[in-house]
Design a protein around this motif. Structure first.
Motif, PDB file in Angstrom:
ATOM      1  N   HIS A  62       0.817  -1.203   0.000  1.00  0.00           N
ATOM      2  CA  HIS A  62       0.000   0.000   0.000  1.00  0.00           C
ATOM      3  C   HIS A  62       0.864   1.272   0.000  1.00  0.00           C
ATOM      4  CE1 HIS A  62      -3.222  -2.858   1.190  1.00  0.00           C
ATOM      5  NE2 HIS A  62      -3.912  -2.081   0.369  1.00  0.00           N
ATOM      6  N   ALA A  63       2.029   1.222   0.628  1.00  0.00           N
ATOM      7  CA  ALA A  63       2.941   2.372   0.595  1.00  0.00           C
ATOM      8  C   ALA A  63       3.454   2.601  -0.828  1.00  0.00           C
ATOM      9  CB  ALA A  63       4.101   2.157   1.553  1.00  0.00           C
ATOM     10  N   VAL A  64       3.767   1.532  -1.534  1.00  0.00           N
ATOM     11  CA  VAL A  64       4.206   1.654  -2.925  1.00  0.00           C
ATOM     12  C   VAL A  64       3.075   2.235  -3.769  1.00  0.00           C
ATOM     13  CG1 VAL A  64       4.837   0.328  -4.991  1.00  0.00           C
ATOM     14  CG2 VAL A  64       5.974  -0.131  -2.808  1.00  0.00           C
ATOM     15  N   LEU A  65       1.848   1.772  -3.544  1.00  0.00           N
ATOM     16  CA  LEU A  65       0.704   2.318  -4.282  1.00  0.00           C
ATOM     17  C   LEU A  65       0.516   3.800  -3.986  1.00  0.00           C
ATOM     18  CD1 LEU A  65      -1.904  -0.575  -3.863  1.00  0.00           C
ATOM     19  CD2 LEU A  65      -0.631   0.045  -5.934  1.00  0.00           C
ATOM     20  N   LEU A  66       0.713   4.163  -2.727  1.00  0.00           N
ATOM     21  CA  LEU A  66       0.598   5.571  -2.334  1.00  0.00           C
ATOM     22  C   LEU A  66       1.650   6.422  -3.040  1.00  0.00           C
ATOM     23  CD1 LEU A  66      -0.664   7.742  -0.457  1.00  0.00           C
ATOM     24  CD2 LEU A  66       1.045   7.078   1.237  1.00  0.00           C
ATOM     25  N   LEU A  67       2.879   5.943  -3.053  1.00  0.00           N
ATOM     26  CA  LEU A  67       3.950   6.692  -3.714  1.00  0.00           C
ATOM     27  C   LEU A  67       3.771   6.721  -5.231  1.00  0.00           C
ATOM     28  CD1 LEU A  67       6.965   5.450  -1.589  1.00  0.00           C
ATOM     29  CD2 LEU A  67       5.840   7.693  -1.494  1.00  0.00           C
ATOM     30  N   ALA A  68       3.282   5.627  -5.795  1.00  0.00           N
ATOM     31  CA  ALA A  68       3.049   5.571  -7.244  1.00  0.00           C
ATOM     32  C   ALA A  68       1.914   6.497  -7.653  1.00  0.00           C
ATOM     33  CB  ALA A  68       2.752   4.143  -7.675  1.00  0.00           C
ATOM     34  N   ALA A  69       0.998   6.767  -6.733  1.00  0.00           N
ATOM     35  CA  ALA A  69      -0.139   7.640  -7.034  1.00  0.00           C
ATOM     36  C   ALA A  69       0.258   9.114  -6.956  1.00  0.00           C
ATOM     37  CB  ALA A  69      -1.279   7.355  -6.074  1.00  0.00           C
TER      38      ALA A  69
END
Length: 154
Positions: free
Chosen positions: A97-104
């Motif tokens: 979820h942190a990767v998704l947050l940063l990718a967003a």
């Protein structure tokens, strides 16, 4: 799964009031089990909503199905193997979820195609940040329960 418990078999018993175990904590395992069950319910709810696509919905249902047995083992017997699995899964989910947050794009998004200097926080980023915090909290609860159970080992 070869589930092991660091708490003696008699520790799984409760009194008539249902509050006391002979040689182990009661509230801590229940809080971990409820947090894990809450994650399962959230995954099923998100999968049922259909907002994430078919393959991601199937993945969320599979994750929930894997976590349910651990929830039961933690609630009933404070199984260390189940606690290790919950800790690992929660840390992995926090990382995803942190990767998704940063990718967003981090905490902000642009309005009208123009970059915003105020970095307005959108609800998707806030939701992902809350998920990361909840997953890390679940991992911390499970890890601290393992530490408590190890101290109780005869």
């Amino acid at each position: 799964m070869a589930a092991t418990s660091l708490v003696p078999a008699t520790a799984g018993r409760t009194t008539a009031a249902g509050r006391l175990r002979a040689n182990g904590p009661v509230l801590h395992p229940r809080v971990v089990a409820v947090a894990t069950a809450g994650s399962c319910v959230a995954h099923v709810g998100l999968a049922a909503s259909g907002h994430h696509g078919a393959w991601l919905s199937v993945l969320m249902l599979a994750l929930a199905a894997v976590c349910v047995p651990c929830t039961v083992h933690i609630w009933r017997h404070s199984r260390v193997a189940a606690l290790h699995q919950v800790t690992a899964a929660a840390v992995a989910m926090a990382a995803v979820h942190a990767v998704l947050l940063l990718a967003a794009g981090g905490a902000g998004h642009a309005h009208g195609g123009q970059p915003s200097s105020s970095a307005v926080v959108d609800s998707g980023s806030t939701d992902l940040l809350l998920v990361v915090a909840l997953e890390l909290g679940t991992a911390l609860l499970a890890a601290t329960l393992v530490a408590r159970l190890r101290r109780l080992r005869p």
